[in-house]
Design an enzyme around this catalytic site. Structure first.
Site, PDB file in Angstrom:
ATOM      1  N   HIS A   1       0.818  -1.215   0.000  1.00  0.00           N
ATOM      2  CA  HIS A   1       0.000   0.000   0.000  1.00  0.00           C
ATOM      3  C   HIS A   1       0.854   1.269   0.000  1.00  0.00           C
ATOM      4  O   HIS A   1       0.426   2.302  -0.490  1.00  0.00           O
ATOM      5  CB  HIS A   1      -0.976  -0.026   1.180  1.00  0.00           C
ATOM      6  CG  HIS A   1      -2.095  -0.992   0.977  1.00  0.00           C
ATOM      7  ND1 HIS A   1      -2.059  -2.276   1.476  1.00  0.00           N
ATOM      8  CD2 HIS A   1      -3.268  -0.892   0.321  1.00  0.00           C
ATOM      9  CE1 HIS A   1      -3.167  -2.908   1.134  1.00  0.00           C
ATOM     10  NE2 HIS A   1      -3.919  -2.088   0.430  1.00  0.00           N
TER      11      HIS A   1
ATOM     12  N   HIS B   1      -2.740  -5.398  -6.457  1.00  0.00           N
ATOM     13  CA  HIS B   1      -2.891  -6.662  -5.733  1.00  0.00           C
ATOM     14  C   HIS B   1      -4.368  -7.057  -5.677  1.00  0.00           C
ATOM     15  O   HIS B   1      -5.255  -6.252  -5.951  1.00  0.00           O
ATOM     16  CB  HIS B   1      -2.299  -6.559  -4.323  1.00  0.00           C
ATOM     17  CG  HIS B   1      -2.879  -5.457  -3.499  1.00  0.00           C
ATOM     18  ND1 HIS B   1      -2.459  -4.155  -3.573  1.00  0.00           N
ATOM     19  CD2 HIS B   1      -3.865  -5.467  -2.577  1.00  0.00           C
ATOM     20  CE1 HIS B   1      -3.153  -3.399  -2.735  1.00  0.00           C
ATOM     21  NE2 HIS B   1      -4.022  -4.182  -2.113  1.00  0.00           N
TER      22      HIS B   1
ATOM     23  N   CYS C   1     -14.663  -5.983   3.187  1.00  0.00           N
ATOM     24  CA  CYS C   1     -13.642  -5.916   2.142  1.00  0.00           C
ATOM     25  C   CYS C   1     -12.305  -6.322   2.736  1.00  0.00           C
ATOM     26  O   CYS C   1     -12.049  -6.104   3.914  1.00  0.00           O
ATOM     27  CB  CYS C   1     -13.568  -4.531   1.514  1.00  0.00           C
ATOM     28  SG  CYS C   1     -13.621  -3.170   2.658  1.00  0.00           S
TER      29      CYS C   1
ATOM     30  N   HIS D   1      -8.397  -8.808   1.525  1.00  0.00           N
ATOM     31  CA  HIS D   1      -7.474  -9.345   0.533  1.00  0.00           C
ATOM     32  C   HIS D   1      -7.394 -10.867   0.649  1.00  0.00           C
ATOM     33  O   HIS D   1      -7.266 -11.378   1.759  1.00  0.00           O
ATOM     34  CB  HIS D   1      -6.066  -8.787   0.759  1.00  0.00           C
ATOM     35  CG  HIS D   1      -6.010  -7.308   0.809  1.00  0.00           C
ATOM     36  ND1 HIS D   1      -6.034  -6.595   1.997  1.00  0.00           N
ATOM     37  CD2 HIS D   1      -5.932  -6.389  -0.177  1.00  0.00           C
ATOM     38  CE1 HIS D   1      -5.976  -5.308   1.725  1.00  0.00           C
ATOM     39  NE2 HIS D   1      -5.910  -5.149   0.422  1.00  0.00           N
TER      40      HIS D   1
ATOM     41  N   GLU E   1     -15.124 -10.503  10.140  1.00  0.00           N
ATOM     42  CA  GLU E   1     -15.523  -9.115  10.393  1.00  0.00           C
ATOM     43  C   GLU E   1     -16.936  -8.994  10.949  1.00  0.00           C
ATOM     44  O   GLU E   1     -17.183  -8.211  11.859  1.00  0.00           O
ATOM     45  CB  GLU E   1     -15.427  -8.275   9.111  1.00  0.00           C
ATOM     46  CG  GLU E   1     -14.019  -8.020   8.664  1.00  0.00           C
ATOM     47  CD  GLU E   1     -13.936  -7.045   7.499  1.00  0.00           C
ATOM     48  OE1 GLU E   1     -14.861  -6.228   7.305  1.00  0.00           O
ATOM     49  OE2 GLU E   1     -12.915  -7.099   6.779  1.00  0.00           O
TER      50      GLU E   1
ATOM     51  N   GLU F   1      -4.288   2.484  -2.348  1.00  0.00           N
ATOM     52  CA  GLU F   1      -5.024   1.278  -2.713  1.00  0.00           C
ATOM     53  C   GLU F   1      -4.927   1.142  -4.223  1.00  0.00           C
ATOM     54  O   GLU F   1      -5.344   2.032  -4.955  1.00  0.00           O
ATOM     55  CB  GLU F   1      -6.502   1.406  -2.338  1.00  0.00           C
ATOM     56  CG  GLU F   1      -6.786   1.324  -0.872  1.00  0.00           C
ATOM     57  CD  GLU F   1      -6.858  -0.106  -0.369  1.00  0.00           C
ATOM     58  OE1 GLU F   1      -6.378  -1.027  -1.055  1.00  0.00           O
ATOM     59  OE2 GLU F   1      -7.385  -0.289   0.723  1.00  0.00           O
TER      60      GLU F   1
ATOM     61  N   GLU G   1      -5.978  -1.938  -6.510  1.00  0.00           N
ATOM     62  CA  GLU G   1      -6.519  -3.275  -6.327  1.00  0.00           C
ATOM     63  C   GLU G   1      -7.301  -3.781  -7.526  1.00  0.00           C
ATOM     64  O   GLU G   1      -7.993  -3.015  -8.200  1.00  0.00           O
ATOM     65  CB  GLU G   1      -7.421  -3.307  -5.083  1.00  0.00           C
ATOM     66  CG  GLU G   1      -6.651  -2.984  -3.827  1.00  0.00           C
ATOM     67  CD  GLU G   1      -7.453  -3.104  -2.555  1.00  0.00           C
ATOM     68  OE1 GLU G   1      -6.819  -3.355  -1.514  1.00  0.00           O
ATOM     69  OE2 GLU G   1      -8.691  -2.962  -2.593  1.00  0.00           O
TER      70      GLU G   1
END
Length: 166
Positions: free
Chosen positions: A24, A30, A65, A67, A85, A111, A113
């Site tokens: 980041h 990514h 959200c 990864h 979460e 970010e 992504e």
């Protein structure tokens, strides 16, 4: 535990892994996942990110959200993070993916992504993890779109991009 992200090219070919914060800082592309959850009335579940988040703290975003980890599919990551979460299990279906790049002006983190978006339905309480989530609420799509238009700084960049594609 040190978290790593999976670096990819624009066609989602894996290039390797990198520690999450370093990726980041450098703004390297990514893999990411975003989850949208709706109730039977068609309202969307949104979350306010916890104050302790390393970037975009206290900003409102989609239900979940994160990864994918190395050797973890987008779907596996989405299901894992919804439970971690929000404390719930939801059947999820992939809807679309897109690439975005945005800088958090407060932290300078970038970010970049390839975000795979999933959708699911859920009824009931949301026993969310207070280390990850500050608050959750159900909101109608018209009300949400109106609030994003009037207060876009309260909403995560990627979430605003997702809402434009719905």
């Amino acid at each position: 535990m040190t978290e790593f992200v999976v670096l990819v090219d624009e066609k989602d070919h894996v290039l390797g892994t990198m520690e999450k914060i370093e990726a980041h800082v450098k703004g390297l592309l990514h893999r990411a996942i975003s989850v949208l959850i709706f109730n039977e009335k068609g309202d969307m579940l949104i979350q306010q990110r916890a104050a302790e988040k390393y970037h975009w703290p206290l900003i409102w975003a989609n239900a979940c959200c994160s990864h994918p980890r190395e050797h973890e599919s987008y779907s596996e990551a989405a299901h894992r993070r919804v439970f971690e979460e929000l404390g719930i299990q939801v059947k999820l279906e992939k809807k679309f993916d897109f690439i975005y790049k945005a800088t958090d002006t407060a932290t300078g983190l970038i970010e970049h992504e390839l975000d795979c978006v999933f959708e699911g339905n859920y009824e009931g309480e949301i026993p969310f993890n207070t280390n990850e989530v500050e608050a959750v609420k159900w909101i109608s799509i018209p009300e949400l779109k109106k609030d994003i238009a009037e207060n876009q700084e309260k909403y995560a960049f990627w979430f605003r991009q997702i809402m434009m594609q719905l």
